[in-house]
Write a protein that holds these residues in place. Structure first.
Motif, PDB file in Angstrom:
ATOM      1  N   LEU A 121       0.850  -1.190   0.000  1.00 53.88           N
ATOM      2  CA  LEU A 121       0.000   0.000   0.000  1.00 53.88           C
ATOM      3  C   LEU A 121       0.885   1.239   0.000  1.00 53.88           C
ATOM      4  O   LEU A 121       1.863   1.305   0.752  1.00 53.88           O
ATOM      5  N   GLY A 122       0.553   2.208  -0.848  1.00 56.23           N
ATOM      6  CA  GLY A 122       1.373   3.410  -0.936  1.00 56.23           C
ATOM      7  C   GLY A 122       0.538   4.660  -0.986  1.00 56.23           C
ATOM      8  O   GLY A 122      -0.683   4.622  -1.151  1.00 56.23           O
ATOM      9  N   VAL A 123       1.199   5.803  -0.832  1.00 58.94           N
ATOM     10  CA  VAL A 123       0.542   7.105  -0.924  1.00 58.94           C
ATOM     11  C   VAL A 123       1.498   8.095  -1.569  1.00 58.94           C
ATOM     12  O   VAL A 123       2.715   8.054  -1.328  1.00 58.94           O
ATOM     13  N   ILE A 124       0.935   8.963  -2.400  1.00 57.12           N
ATOM     14  CA  ILE A 124       1.700  10.021  -3.043  1.00 57.12           C
ATOM     15  C   ILE A 124       0.779  11.227  -3.190  1.00 57.12           C
ATOM     16  O   ILE A 124      -0.429  11.078  -3.392  1.00 57.12           O
ATOM     17  N   ASP A 125       1.320  12.431  -3.056  1.00 58.76           N
ATOM     18  CA  ASP A 125       0.511  13.642  -3.199  1.00 58.76           C
ATOM     19  C   ASP A 125      -0.021  13.785  -4.618  1.00 58.76           C
ATOM     20  O   ASP A 125       0.602  13.320  -5.579  1.00 58.76           O
ATOM     21  N   GLY A 126      -1.145  14.488  -4.733  1.00 55.93           N
ATOM     22  CA  GLY A 126      -1.742  14.691  -6.035  1.00 55.93           C
ATOM     23  C   GLY A 126      -1.365  16.014  -6.672  1.00 55.93           C
ATOM     24  O   GLY A 126      -2.077  16.491  -7.573  1.00 55.93           O
ATOM     25  N   ASP A 127      -0.263  16.608  -6.236  1.00 59.29           N
ATOM     26  CA  ASP A 127       0.116  17.936  -6.737  1.00 59.29           C
ATOM     27  C   ASP A 127       1.486  17.962  -7.412  1.00 59.29           C
ATOM     28  O   ASP A 127       2.025  19.028  -7.701  1.00 59.29           O
ATOM     29  N   LEU A 128       2.076  16.773  -7.628  1.00 60.79           N
ATOM     30  CA  LEU A 128       3.378  16.638  -8.300  1.00 60.79           C
ATOM     31  C   LEU A 128       4.537  17.221  -7.496  1.00 60.79           C
ATOM     32  O   LEU A 128       5.614  17.442  -8.048  1.00 60.79           O
ATOM     33  N   GLN A 129       4.333  17.470  -6.199  1.00 56.11           N
ATOM     34  CA  GLN A 129       5.465  17.888  -5.357  1.00 56.11           C
ATOM     35  C   GLN A 129       6.321  16.694  -4.967  1.00 56.11           C
ATOM     36  O   GLN A 129       7.467  16.857  -4.568  1.00 56.11           O
TER      37      GLN A 129
END
Length: 411
Positions: A121-129
C-alpha cells in the motif's frame, strides 16, 4: 471492492479506520495485485490528469498490470473527483472515490487503503510535489525486505527546492519536537513528516489507526507492526498548479497527533488502556483549567484596581468568571463530542449548573486536603497546595465527566 460499471465511483468504507486482510472480494483471479497507490486530493482539478498520466506510464513500465491507482477526493468544490472519473476509460488501473461525509488527508489515505487490493500500500501527493520516479526505488526496497519504504528529504539525494527560511525552521522544529515527545517513532526515520511512502499490507492489518491532521506516516510507524524501514532521497518540488495547503493548523494538528500517539502507545498506553482512564481528555481539561487561572487573576485585578470592589466580592466574581471560562472551553473542546449530542440552550445551562456545583465541591476538597497535609502532616504549605490542586483537578474532571457531560436525553 465491487463497482457497478467501469465508470462508477468506489463506495466509501465506513466504520473504524482499520485495514483488513484479503477477502474474496479483494482478489482478482487467484492473487491480489502487487501495489495499490492512493492519491488523496482536494481541489486538484488542474493537476489530476497529468498526475494519473505520469504515474500510469511509470508503473506500466515497472510492474505492468500489477497495480492500481486510487484517487480519494474530499468532495472538492472544483469537482476533482469528476475529472478523475472521466479518465477511467483511458486508464483501466484507475479507481476513484468521492468522500462527502469525511475530511482529512490521513483518513482519506486509510479509506483508500481499505478499498485497495494490493499486497503493498502506498501514498503520493496529487500535486506533483513528490517526484513520481522515486516510486520504483521505494518499490524495490519493499521487495528487498523492508516493511516500510519512505521518500526522505534528509538523506543523500534529498532536499527542498525553494523553501523560505521560516518554512525550513518550522519543518526542522517540528521534527525536533517530535523527537522529544515520541523518540521511539520519530527516531526511526530521517523525515517523519514525509507523506510519500509504501508499506506492506501485513504490517498494518487489523490495527485501528487514529490519525490527526495530515501526517499518516507517524500513525503507521507508531501503531503498525513495522520492523525494517528503508529510505530513498527525493527533492520536494514547488507546486506548478493549484494552491498550497500548508497552514498553521497543520502544525497544531501535528503536535496533537504526537501527544495522542505518546499517550496511546508504549507503556503509558498500556496503563491507560488497563485503567480505562481517558488521559487525552484529562489533558485537555487540565489545559482549560490552566487558562482559568489567568482569567481568574486578570478579573480579580480589574475588580480590585479599576472597579474598587472589596476583597471578598472580587474573589467570588473572578472565580465565577473563571468557572464560566472553563465551562465554555470544556463544553466546546474537552467534552465537545458529548455536548453535541445534547444540543440546545436548556441542556447547556443544565451542564453549566452541574459544573458549578462540582467545582464548588472541588474547592472544598482542595481546602480540606491542604489543611490536612499542612497542619496534620507538616508538609510545606506550597507543596501541600500543589498536591491539593492535583487532587481537586482529578475530582473535577472525573465527576464532571460522569455527571455534567453525559447523554441524559435521547430522542
Amino acid at each position: 471492492m465491487n463497482t457497478n460499471s467501469s465508470n462508477s465511483l468506489l463506495a466509501v468504507p465506513i466504520g473504524a479506520l482499520k485495514i483488513a486482510e484479503f477477502t474474496s472480494d479483494h482478489i482478482t483471479g487467484n492473487n491480489p495485485i502487487l501495489l495499490s497507490l492512493v492519491i488523496p486530493t482536494y481541489k486538484e482539478r488542474d493537476n489530476i490528469e497529468n498526475v494519473v498520466n505520469i504515474l500510469t506510464g511509470l508503473l506500466n513500465e515497472a510492474i505492468p498490470g500489477d497495480y492500481e491507482l486510487i484517487v480519494v477526493d474530499d468532495d472538492s468544490p472544483d469537482r476533482t473527483w469528476e475529472v478523475a472519473q472521466s479518465l477511467i476509460p483511458a486508464y483501466p488501473q484507475l479507481r476513484v472515490m468521492r468522500r462527502q461525509d469525511e475530511r482529512g488527508l490521513s483518513s482519506a489515505v486509510i479509506r483508500g487503503w481499505q478499498a485497495a487490493k494490493g499486497r503493498i500500500l502506498g501514498v503520493i501527493d496529487g500535486d506533483l510535489q513528490h517526484p513520481p520516479e522515486v516510486l520504483t526505488q521505494l518499490l524495490q526496497k519493499i521487495e528487498e525486505g523492508a516493511d516500510l519504504a519512505l521518500a526522505s528529504r534528509h538523506v543523500d539525494g534529498g532536499g527542498v527546492s525553494s523553501w523560505s527560511v521560516i518554512r525550513r525552521f518550522l519543518s526542522r522544529g517540528a521534527q525536533v519536537l517530535g523527537l522529544v515527545i515520541l523518540p521511539g517513532v520519530l527516531g526511526r526515520v530521517t523525515d517523519p513528516m514525509s507523506g510519500y511512502f509504501m508499506v506492506r499490507r501485513g504490517a498494518i492489518t487489523n490495527v485501528t489507526l487514529n490519525p490527526v491532521g495530515y501526517k499518516i506516516l507517524l500513525e503507521v510507524i507508531g501503531r503498525g507492526k513495522v520492523e525494517e524501514i528503508a529510505e530513498a532521497g527525493y527533492v520536494f518540488r514547488e507546486r506548478t498548479e493549484g494552491e498550497s495547503k500548508v497552514t498553521w493548523k497543520q502544525y497544531v494538528e501535528y503536535i496533537q497527533h504526537l501527544i495522542r500517539l505518546r499517550l496511546s502507545t508504549g507503556r503509558l498506553g498500556k496503563i491507560t488502556r488497563k485503567v480505562n482512564f481517558p488521559i487525552g481528555r484529562f489533558l485537555r481539561f487540565g489545559a482549560v483549567g490552566f487558562s482559568g487561572v489567568f482569567v481568574d487573576l486578570t478579573v480579580f485585578h480589574l475588580m480590585r484596581t479599576v472597579i474598587n470592589l472589596g476583597l471578598t466580592r472580587s474573589t467570588i466574581l473572578s472565580a465565577e468568571v473563571a468557572i464560566l471560562n472553563n465551562f465554555l472551553w470544556n463544553d466546546l473542546w474537552t467534552f465537545g463530542d458529548i455536548s453535541r449530542k445534547q444540543a440546545g440552550k436548556r441542556q447547556r445551562f443544565k451542564r453549566f449548573l452541574k459544573f458549578n456545583m462540582v467545582c464548588l465541591a472541588g474547592i472544598i476538597i482542595q481546602t480540606l486536603v491542604v489543611n490536612f497535609l499542612f497542619n496534620s502532616l507538616g508538609m510545606n504549605q506550597y507543596l501541600a497546595k500543589l498536591v491539593a490542586i492535583a487532587v481537586a483537578t482529578i475530582w473535577n474532571f472525573w465527576v464532571n465527566l460522569k455527571l455534567s457531560w453525559r447523554v441524559t436525553e435521547v430522542k
